[in-house]
Design a protein around this motif. Structure first.
Motif, PDB file in Angstrom:
ATOM      1  N   GLU A 110     -13.090  36.772 -17.841  1.00 56.15           N
ATOM      2  CA  GLU A 110     -12.898  35.327 -18.086  1.00 56.15           C
ATOM      3  C   GLU A 110     -12.385  34.651 -16.815  1.00 56.15           C
ATOM      4  O   GLU A 110     -11.460  35.120 -16.163  1.00 56.15           O
ATOM      5  N   ALA A 111     -13.007  33.534 -16.454  1.00 54.32           N
ATOM      6  CA  ALA A 111     -12.647  32.813 -15.231  1.00 54.32           C
ATOM      7  C   ALA A 111     -11.676  31.673 -15.519  1.00 54.32           C
ATOM      8  O   ALA A 111     -11.724  31.041 -16.576  1.00 54.32           O
ATOM      9  N   CYS A 112     -10.826  31.408 -14.564  1.00 51.99           N
ATOM     10  CA  CYS A 112      -9.885  30.292 -14.630  1.00 51.99           C
ATOM     11  C   CYS A 112     -10.667  28.979 -14.628  1.00 51.99           C
ATOM     12  O   CYS A 112     -11.615  28.805 -13.860  1.00 51.99           O
ATOM     13  N   ALA A 113     -10.269  28.043 -15.477  1.00 54.18           N
ATOM     14  CA  ALA A 113     -10.942  26.751 -15.569  1.00 54.18           C
ATOM     15  C   ALA A 113     -10.758  25.911 -14.309  1.00 54.18           C
ATOM     16  O   ALA A 113     -11.523  24.988 -14.059  1.00 54.18           O
ATOM     17  N   TYR A 114      -9.777  26.256 -13.493  1.00 58.88           N
ATOM     18  CA  TYR A 114      -9.519  25.480 -12.283  1.00 58.88           C
ATOM     19  C   TYR A 114     -10.088  26.145 -11.031  1.00 58.88           C
ATOM     20  O   TYR A 114     -10.891  25.571 -10.332  1.00 58.88           O
ATOM     21  N   CYS A 115      -9.669  27.383 -10.756  1.00 60.55           N
ATOM     22  CA  CYS A 115     -10.048  28.013  -9.483  1.00 60.55           C
ATOM     23  C   CYS A 115     -11.148  29.062  -9.623  1.00 60.55           C
ATOM     24  O   CYS A 115     -11.620  29.597  -8.632  1.00 60.55           O
ATOM     25  N   GLU A 116     -11.531  29.376 -10.855  1.00 65.19           N
ATOM     26  CA  GLU A 116     -12.594  30.321 -11.176  1.00 65.19           C
ATOM     27  C   GLU A 116     -12.262  31.779 -10.849  1.00 65.19           C
ATOM     28  O   GLU A 116     -13.143  32.634 -10.853  1.00 65.19           O
ATOM     29  N   SER A 117     -10.974  32.087 -10.575  1.00 67.05           N
ATOM     30  CA  SER A 117     -10.556  33.474 -10.407  1.00 67.05           C
ATOM     31  C   SER A 117     -10.536  34.151 -11.767  1.00 67.05           C
ATOM     32  O   SER A 117     -10.428  33.493 -12.797  1.00 67.05           O
ATOM     33  N   ARG A 118     -10.622  35.467 -11.774  1.00 65.64           N
ATOM     34  CA  ARG A 118     -10.491  36.199 -13.033  1.00 65.64           C
ATOM     35  C   ARG A 118      -9.055  36.039 -13.527  1.00 65.64           C
ATOM     36  O   ARG A 118      -8.107  36.307 -12.791  1.00 65.64           O
ATOM     37  N   ILE A 119      -8.890  35.573 -14.755  1.00 61.43           N
ATOM     38  CA  ILE A 119      -7.545  35.266 -15.244  1.00 61.43           C
ATOM     39  C   ILE A 119      -6.651  36.487 -15.338  1.00 61.43           C
ATOM     40  O   ILE A 119      -5.454  36.404 -15.102  1.00 61.43           O
ATOM     41  N   PHE A 120      -7.219  37.645 -15.653  1.00 63.36           N
ATOM     42  CA  PHE A 120      -6.387  38.834 -15.838  1.00 63.36           C
ATOM     43  C   PHE A 120      -5.960  39.470 -14.518  1.00 63.36           C
ATOM     44  O   PHE A 120      -5.219  40.440 -14.510  1.00 63.36           O
ATOM     45  N   ASP A 121      -6.403  38.918 -13.394  1.00 67.18           N
ATOM     46  CA  ASP A 121      -5.908  39.358 -12.094  1.00 67.18           C
ATOM     47  C   ASP A 121      -4.575  38.667 -11.787  1.00 67.18           C
ATOM     48  O   ASP A 121      -3.964  38.937 -10.760  1.00 67.18           O
ATOM     49  N   HIS A 122      -4.155  37.780 -12.655  1.00 64.13           N
ATOM     50  CA  HIS A 122      -2.959  36.965 -12.421  1.00 64.13           C
ATOM     51  C   HIS A 122      -2.091  36.953 -13.673  1.00 64.13           C
ATOM     52  O   HIS A 122      -1.991  37.941 -14.362  1.00 64.13           O
ATOM     53  N   ASP A 123      -1.478  35.825 -13.976  1.00 63.72           N
ATOM     54  CA  ASP A 123      -0.599  35.655 -15.137  1.00 63.72           C
ATOM     55  C   ASP A 123      -1.228  34.592 -16.041  1.00 63.72           C
ATOM     56  O   ASP A 123      -0.868  33.421 -15.981  1.00 63.72           O
ATOM     57  N   PRO A 124      -2.202  34.966 -16.894  1.00 57.79           N
ATOM     58  CA  PRO A 124      -3.037  33.992 -17.599  1.00 57.79           C
ATOM     59  C   PRO A 124      -2.299  33.126 -18.627  1.00 57.79           C
ATOM     60  O   PRO A 124      -1.310  33.531 -19.215  1.00 57.79           O
ATOM     61  N   ILE A 125      -2.853  31.938 -18.807  1.00 64.47           N
ATOM     62  CA  ILE A 125      -2.341  30.953 -19.759  1.00 64.47           C
ATOM     63  C   ILE A 125      -3.526  30.430 -20.565  1.00 64.47           C
ATOM     64  O   ILE A 125      -4.575  30.111 -20.002  1.00 64.47           O
ATOM     65  N   CYS A 126      -3.347  30.338 -21.868  1.00 72.59           N
ATOM     66  CA  CYS A 126      -4.372  29.798 -22.760  1.00 72.59           C
ATOM     67  C   CYS A 126      -3.891  28.449 -23.271  1.00 72.59           C
ATOM     68  O   CYS A 126      -2.764  28.318 -23.733  1.00 72.59           O
ATOM     69  N   VAL A 127      -4.747  27.437 -23.196  1.00 71.89           N
ATOM     70  CA  VAL A 127      -4.386  26.090 -23.634  1.00 71.89           C
ATOM     71  C   VAL A 127      -5.433  25.605 -24.626  1.00 71.89           C
ATOM     72  O   VAL A 127      -6.630  25.763 -24.405  1.00 71.89           O
ATOM     73  N   ARG A 128      -4.958  25.012 -25.720  1.00 72.45           N
ATOM     74  CA  ARG A 128      -5.865  24.403 -26.709  1.00 72.45           C
ATOM     75  C   ARG A 128      -5.444  22.955 -26.941  1.00 72.45           C
ATOM     76  O   ARG A 128      -4.270  22.633 -26.904  1.00 72.45           O
ATOM     77  N   ASP A 129      -6.405  22.110 -27.220  1.00 76.93           N
ATOM     78  CA  ASP A 129      -6.134  20.715 -27.559  1.00 76.93           C
ATOM     79  C   ASP A 129      -6.025  20.615 -29.074  1.00 76.93           C
ATOM     80  O   ASP A 129      -7.016  20.464 -29.765  1.00 76.93           O
ATOM     81  N   CYS A 130      -4.815  20.758 -29.595  1.00 77.88           N
ATOM     82  CA  CYS A 130      -4.641  20.760 -31.045  1.00 77.88           C
ATOM     83  C   CYS A 130      -4.526  19.361 -31.640  1.00 77.88           C
ATOM     84  O   CYS A 130      -4.297  19.212 -32.823  1.00 77.88           O
ATOM     85  N   ASP A 131      -4.709  18.342 -30.819  1.00 75.81           N
ATOM     86  CA  ASP A 131      -4.844  16.998 -31.369  1.00 75.81           C
ATOM     87  C   ASP A 131      -6.303  16.754 -31.732  1.00 75.81           C
ATOM     88  O   ASP A 131      -6.644  15.763 -32.338  1.00 75.81           O
ATOM     89  N   ASP A 132      -7.158  17.669 -31.326  1.00 73.48           N
ATOM     90  CA  ASP A 132      -8.586  17.538 -31.571  1.00 73.48           C
ATOM     91  C   ASP A 132      -9.097  18.819 -32.243  1.00 73.48           C
ATOM     92  O   ASP A 132      -9.945  19.527 -31.721  1.00 73.48           O
ATOM     93  N   ASP A 133      -8.517  19.157 -33.395  1.00 72.59           N
ATOM     94  CA  ASP A 133      -8.929  20.296 -34.219  1.00 72.59           C
ATOM     95  C   ASP A 133      -8.771  21.661 -33.541  1.00 72.59           C
ATOM     96  O   ASP A 133      -9.465  22.601 -33.885  1.00 72.59           O
ATOM     97  N   CYS A 134      -7.873  21.780 -32.593  1.00 71.19           N
ATOM     98  CA  CYS A 134      -7.616  23.061 -31.911  1.00 71.19           C
ATOM     99  C   CYS A 134      -8.917  23.727 -31.489  1.00 71.19           C
ATOM    100  O   CYS A 134      -9.199  24.868 -31.852  1.00 71.19           O
ATOM    101  N   GLY A 135      -9.705  23.025 -30.734  1.00 71.83           N
ATOM    102  CA  GLY A 135     -10.998  23.539 -30.295  1.00 71.83           C
ATOM    103  C   GLY A 135     -10.899  24.806 -29.480  1.00 71.83           C
ATOM    104  O   GLY A 135      -9.899  25.517 -29.493  1.00 71.83           O
ATOM    105  N   SER A 136     -11.927  25.094 -28.752  1.00 72.34           N
ATOM    106  CA  SER A 136     -11.992  26.300 -27.945  1.00 72.34           C
ATOM    107  C   SER A 136     -10.870  26.307 -26.907  1.00 72.34           C
ATOM    108  O   SER A 136     -10.547  25.270 -26.335  1.00 72.34           O
ATOM    109  N   PRO A 137     -10.304  27.467 -26.644  1.00 70.15           N
ATOM    110  CA  PRO A 137      -9.232  27.543 -25.648  1.00 70.15           C
ATOM    111  C   PRO A 137      -9.779  27.376 -24.230  1.00 70.15           C
ATOM    112  O   PRO A 137     -10.944  27.660 -23.959  1.00 70.15           O
ATOM    113  N   THR A 138      -8.929  26.897 -23.364  1.00 68.03           N
ATOM    114  CA  THR A 138      -9.221  26.829 -21.942  1.00 68.03           C
ATOM    115  C   THR A 138      -8.249  27.776 -21.266  1.00 68.03           C
ATOM    116  O   THR A 138      -7.066  27.782 -21.583  1.00 68.03           O
TER     117      THR A 138
END
Length: 73
Positions: free
Chosen positions: A12-40
């Motif tokens: 899985e790639a970072c939404a900002y820098c496109e690095s592999r998230i698990f090579d770092h300290d990953p964070i999952c974000v969801r917009d729960c004001d909009d039905d908790c859609g797909s995570p970023t």
């Protein structure tokens, strides 16, 4: 509002820098004001912060608090 928790793909790639998230300290974000859609996914807080700044996502989202009044948001 219910959401499910799934582990992202190992590549899985970072939404900002496109690095592999698990090579770092990953964070999952969801917009729960909009039905908790797909995570970023972001590889770290620096990328999340840069993404928020570049997309102006804080504009209008903070309450106002005048220090001379006792009430808070």
């Amino acid at each position: 509002m219910a959401t499910t928790v799934d582990t992202p793909d190992a590549d899985e790639a970072c939404a900002y820098c496109e690095s592999r998230i698990f090579d770092h300290d990953p964070i999952c974000v969801r917009d729960c004001d909009d039905d908790c859609g797909s995570p970023t996914y972001f590889c770290n807080y620096a990328c999340l912060s840069a993404y928020v700044d570049e997309h102006d996502l804080t504009a209008g989202d903070a309450c106002e608090w005048p220090p001379d009044e006792g009430d808070r948001c």
